[in-house]
Design an enzyme around this catalytic site. Structure first.
Site, PDB file in Angstrom:
ATOM      1  N   LEU A  46       0.821  -1.217   0.000  1.00  0.00           N
ATOM      2  CA  LEU A  46       0.000   0.000   0.000  1.00  0.00           C
ATOM      3  C   LEU A  46       0.846   1.252   0.000  1.00  0.00           C
ATOM      4  O   LEU A  46       1.774   1.389   0.801  1.00  0.00           O
ATOM      5  CB  LEU A  46      -0.894   0.004   1.248  1.00  0.00           C
ATOM      6  CG  LEU A  46      -1.752   1.266   1.433  1.00  0.00           C
ATOM      7  CD1 LEU A  46      -3.004   1.195   0.586  1.00  0.00           C
ATOM      8  CD2 LEU A  46      -2.115   1.465   2.902  1.00  0.00           C
ATOM      9  N   ASN A  48       0.089   5.105   0.770  1.00  0.00           N
ATOM     10  CA  ASN A  48      -0.948   5.971   1.335  1.00  0.00           C
ATOM     11  C   ASN A  48      -0.487   7.432   1.240  1.00  0.00           C
ATOM     12  O   ASN A  48       0.235   7.796   0.335  1.00  0.00           O
ATOM     13  CB  ASN A  48      -1.237   5.513   2.764  1.00  0.00           C
ATOM     14  CG  ASN A  48      -2.608   5.894   3.291  1.00  0.00           C
ATOM     15  OD1 ASN A  48      -2.935   5.618   4.435  1.00  0.00           O
ATOM     16  ND2 ASN A  48      -3.434   6.538   2.482  1.00  0.00           N
ATOM     17  N   ASP A  49      -0.840   8.259   2.179  1.00  0.00           N
ATOM     18  CA  ASP A  49      -0.642   9.705   2.078  1.00  0.00           C
ATOM     19  C   ASP A  49       0.813  10.108   1.811  1.00  0.00           C
ATOM     20  O   ASP A  49       1.742   9.515   2.375  1.00  0.00           O
ATOM     21  CB  ASP A  49      -1.060  10.391   3.373  1.00  0.00           C
ATOM     22  CG  ASP A  49      -2.503  10.139   3.763  1.00  0.00           C
ATOM     23  OD1 ASP A  49      -3.207   9.451   3.007  1.00  0.00           O
ATOM     24  OD2 ASP A  49      -2.917  10.621   4.828  1.00  0.00           O
ATOM     25  N   GLN A  65       3.541   7.131   3.102  1.00  0.00           N
ATOM     26  CA  GLN A  65       3.032   6.218   4.106  1.00  0.00           C
ATOM     27  C   GLN A  65       2.859   4.862   3.441  1.00  0.00           C
ATOM     28  O   GLN A  65       2.234   4.758   2.387  1.00  0.00           O
ATOM     29  CB  GLN A  65       1.696   6.748   4.618  1.00  0.00           C
ATOM     30  CG  GLN A  65       1.396   6.422   6.038  1.00  0.00           C
ATOM     31  CD  GLN A  65       0.083   7.021   6.480  1.00  0.00           C
ATOM     32  OE1 GLN A  65      -0.761   7.362   5.669  1.00  0.00           O
ATOM     33  NE2 GLN A  65      -0.101   7.158   7.769  1.00  0.00           N
ATOM     34  N   TYR A 108       1.782   7.459  11.238  1.00  0.00           N
ATOM     35  CA  TYR A 108       0.755   8.052  10.389  1.00  0.00           C
ATOM     36  C   TYR A 108       1.237   9.390   9.827  1.00  0.00           C
ATOM     37  O   TYR A 108       2.380   9.782  10.015  1.00  0.00           O
ATOM     38  CB  TYR A 108      -0.551   8.205  11.174  1.00  0.00           C
ATOM     39  CG  TYR A 108      -1.349   6.918  11.300  1.00  0.00           C
ATOM     40  CD1 TYR A 108      -0.810   5.681  10.952  1.00  0.00           C
ATOM     41  CD2 TYR A 108      -2.647   6.934  11.787  1.00  0.00           C
ATOM     42  CE1 TYR A 108      -1.539   4.502  11.064  1.00  0.00           C
ATOM     43  CE2 TYR A 108      -3.387   5.757  11.911  1.00  0.00           C
ATOM     44  CZ  TYR A 108      -2.839   4.552  11.555  1.00  0.00           C
ATOM     45  OH  TYR A 108      -3.567   3.403  11.674  1.00  0.00           O
ATOM     46  N   ARG A 169      -5.025  13.887  14.178  1.00  0.00           N
ATOM     47  CA  ARG A 169      -3.873  13.411  13.401  1.00  0.00           C
ATOM     48  C   ARG A 169      -3.464  14.399  12.293  1.00  0.00           C
ATOM     49  O   ARG A 169      -4.079  15.415  12.070  1.00  0.00           O
ATOM     50  CB  ARG A 169      -4.190  12.058  12.782  1.00  0.00           C
ATOM     51  CG  ARG A 169      -5.442  11.989  11.929  1.00  0.00           C
ATOM     52  CD  ARG A 169      -5.671  10.569  11.416  1.00  0.00           C
ATOM     53  NE  ARG A 169      -6.935  10.423  10.698  1.00  0.00           N
ATOM     54  CZ  ARG A 169      -8.065  10.016  11.253  1.00  0.00           C
ATOM     55  NH1 ARG A 169      -8.115   9.725  12.539  1.00  0.00           N
ATOM     56  NH2 ARG A 169      -9.162   9.901  10.526  1.00  0.00           N
ATOM     57  N   ASP A 170      -2.395  14.012  11.597  1.00  0.00           N
ATOM     58  CA  ASP A 170      -1.901  14.669  10.375  1.00  0.00           C
ATOM     59  C   ASP A 170      -1.334  16.069  10.633  1.00  0.00           C
ATOM     60  O   ASP A 170      -1.746  17.050  10.010  1.00  0.00           O
ATOM     61  CB  ASP A 170      -3.002  14.758   9.309  1.00  0.00           C
ATOM     62  CG  ASP A 170      -3.680  13.448   9.023  1.00  0.00           C
ATOM     63  OD1 ASP A 170      -3.095  12.403   9.340  1.00  0.00           O
ATOM     64  OD2 ASP A 170      -4.806  13.452   8.483  1.00  0.00           O
ATOM     65  N   GLU A 225      -9.250  15.760   7.675  1.00  0.00           N
ATOM     66  CA  GLU A 225      -7.941  15.122   7.558  1.00  0.00           C
ATOM     67  C   GLU A 225      -7.012  16.002   6.723  1.00  0.00           C
ATOM     68  O   GLU A 225      -7.447  16.820   5.918  1.00  0.00           O
ATOM     69  CB  GLU A 225      -8.069  13.748   6.887  1.00  0.00           C
ATOM     70  CG  GLU A 225      -8.736  12.696   7.757  1.00  0.00           C
ATOM     71  CD  GLU A 225      -8.542  11.297   7.214  1.00  0.00           C
ATOM     72  OE1 GLU A 225      -8.194  10.409   8.007  1.00  0.00           O
ATOM     73  OE2 GLU A 225      -8.744  11.083   6.002  1.00  0.00           O
TER      74      GLU A 225
END
Length: 475
Positions: A46, A48-49, A65, A108, A169-170, A225
């Protein structure tokens, strides 16, 4: 290949995975005809961001990620990429690994900022207790000029602000007048989405709550997000992902939108937009989310997006990999609207003009179409097609991937359209095998999407005057 992903498997420590898991995925990828030629993609598993997008030590840095063992969300790391030109990226492998007390269940999303001779990374550490209750931590790490990373053992922000849930988060870290600020996406206990701002004299803290970012009076759904605050011509632009936002506030067709808002000015004391615009979609296509942007030291504002969506299954999952990133884009404000243009460095991708109907899997198609109506159709030898229907005088455009290959995410429709306030005069389509980016009027409007054709050959035809260029395959 694993088909049933239990929680135990998703969070299995990396050292407990057999080497065959990665090897099997790489075998599948070697036989895949869905891989990309000039878009960043995962080596396995995977993607991800995008995280930590920055310029440090005379290179561009980017982290993705990653869960390398399958196309699912599991125990995530940050994998490190560097580039000299924003086009050719070198993958250095996982660098920010989970498993310590402050990120036991995953590293994350987060961001990066240069401090003296190091790159400081701020990220959310996913921590679960024995009852599987989440305790998010906002953590830090240092990257030196030798690309050696050292995590900070103590969380920078250890507790969620009272009144908010564990969806916290983030962090995006920025600096202004000698003070550091971080913006954190958060979900309140009343199920509303917010952006919280923390402040510190140094990146390592102490961090204290400052304010809630004020950028609209409208409700922003149940969770925000990936908040990113940048400044273009001294005007604030917030790029963010409002999950659950009402269609009355923002018309959107994807499961979750990536949105933006522009202010005429910014009050740093109150952390408030002055005369903010309405909320707009960042991309009118099918598959953009989690865009990360920053004010680069060369004066440009640069962004890169995840071409993928949460809670969505993609056909490449069966091969053990998922998702990719957009081209790096330069952001500009023209007439109060955000324009996104592929950075000029992408011009090096052009190899040759294409005169035939058959095109390469990596092709750019351009058309100057002021005053015209017509259609651009990309087909394969399997009678698959993606259509772009244009009514330039009336500013109307429709992208149709209904017959573009293996269907996916059909609950959210297979067409995307938009009616602009003015005329359409130019379109530029970047095709890279199974991803397309369509730029309208030099980036006034963008449509991005994935396709998964069974065919391996591509053909382009149109009743509009189009120019075709073969692009390099660099991956």
């Amino acid at each position: 290949m694993i088909t049933e992903w239990t929680t135990k498997l998703r969070y299995l420590p990396y050292e407990n995975w057999p080497a065959e898991q990665i090897a099997d995925i790489k075998k599948n990828i070697a036989n895949s005809h869905w891989r990309l030629g000039y878009h960043i993609q995962p080596s396995t598993g995977l993607m991800n961001d995008p995280n930590g997008f920055s310029y440090f030590n005379n290179q561009w840095h980017l982290f993705y990620q990653s869960f390398p063992y399958g196309p699912v969300h599991g125990l995530k790391n940050w994998t490190h990429l560097t580039s000299n030109d924003l086009v050719n990226w070198q993958d250095h492998g996982p660098i920010l690994l989970p498993g310590d007390a402050q990120d036991s269940h995953g590293a994350y999303s987060g961001s990066g900022i240069v401090v003296d001779d190091k790159l400081f990374l701020m990220y959310t550490g996913n921590v679960r207790d024995k009852d599987w209750v989440r305790h998010p931590k906002q953590d830090g790490a240092w990257l030196d000029k030798n690309n050696q990373l050292q995590k900070i053992a103590t969380p920078l922000i250890d507790q969620v602000k009272p009144g908010f849930t564990d969806h916290f988060r983030d962090p995006q870290i920025i600096e202004h007048d000698g003070q550091y600020y971080c913006l954190i996406g958060a979900r309140k206990k009343d199920d509303t989405g917010h952006v919280l701002v923390y402040q510190a004299p140094k990146v390592t803290g102490p961090w204290s709550y400052k304010a809630e970012l004020k950028f609209t009076d409208e409700p922003m759904g149940y969770m925000i997000e990936c908040p990113n605050l940048v400044f273009i011509d001294n005007k604030p632009v917030l790029i963010f992902c409002p999950q659950g936002i009402s269609q009355d506030v923002l018309k959107h067709q994807n499961i979750y939108p990536n949105a933006y808002v522009v202010g005429e000015g910014f009050d740093w004391d109150k952390f408030e937009f002055i005369n903010p615009s309405t909320i707009k979609n960042l991309d009118e296509g099918f598959d953009i989310y989690a865009t990360q942007a920053f004010n680069a030291p060369d004066g440009r504002v640069l962004s890169i997006s995840w071409i993928g969506l949460p809670d969505t299954t993609y056909p490449s999952d069966v091969e053990g990999w998922a998702h990719c990133y957009s081209l790096v884009k330069e952001l500009k404000l023209i007439g109060g609207r955000l324009y996104q243009q592929p950075v000029v460095e992408n011009n090096q991708l052009v190899e040759a003009t294409i005169d035939s109907k058959e095109i390469a899997p990596q092709t750019k198609i351009s058309a100057t179409i002021s005053g015209l109506e017509g259609t651009i159709v990309i087909t394969t030898e399997e009678d698959e097609e993606i259509k772009i229907i244009i009514d330039a005088p009336n500013g109307k455009i429709l992208v149709d991937r209904t017959k573009a290959g293996i269907p996916f995410a059909t609950d959210f429709g297979t067409t995307r359209g938009f009616e602009m306030a003015g005329e359409i005069n130019q379109v530029d389509l970047y095709l890279d095998n199974t991803v397309f980016e369509l730029y309208v009027n030099n980036g006034e409007l963008v449509f991005t999407g994935r396709i998964f054709p069974k065919g391996k050959k591509f053909f382009a035809e149109s009743d509009l005057p189009i120019a075709k260029q073969r692009l390099k395959k660099i991956y």
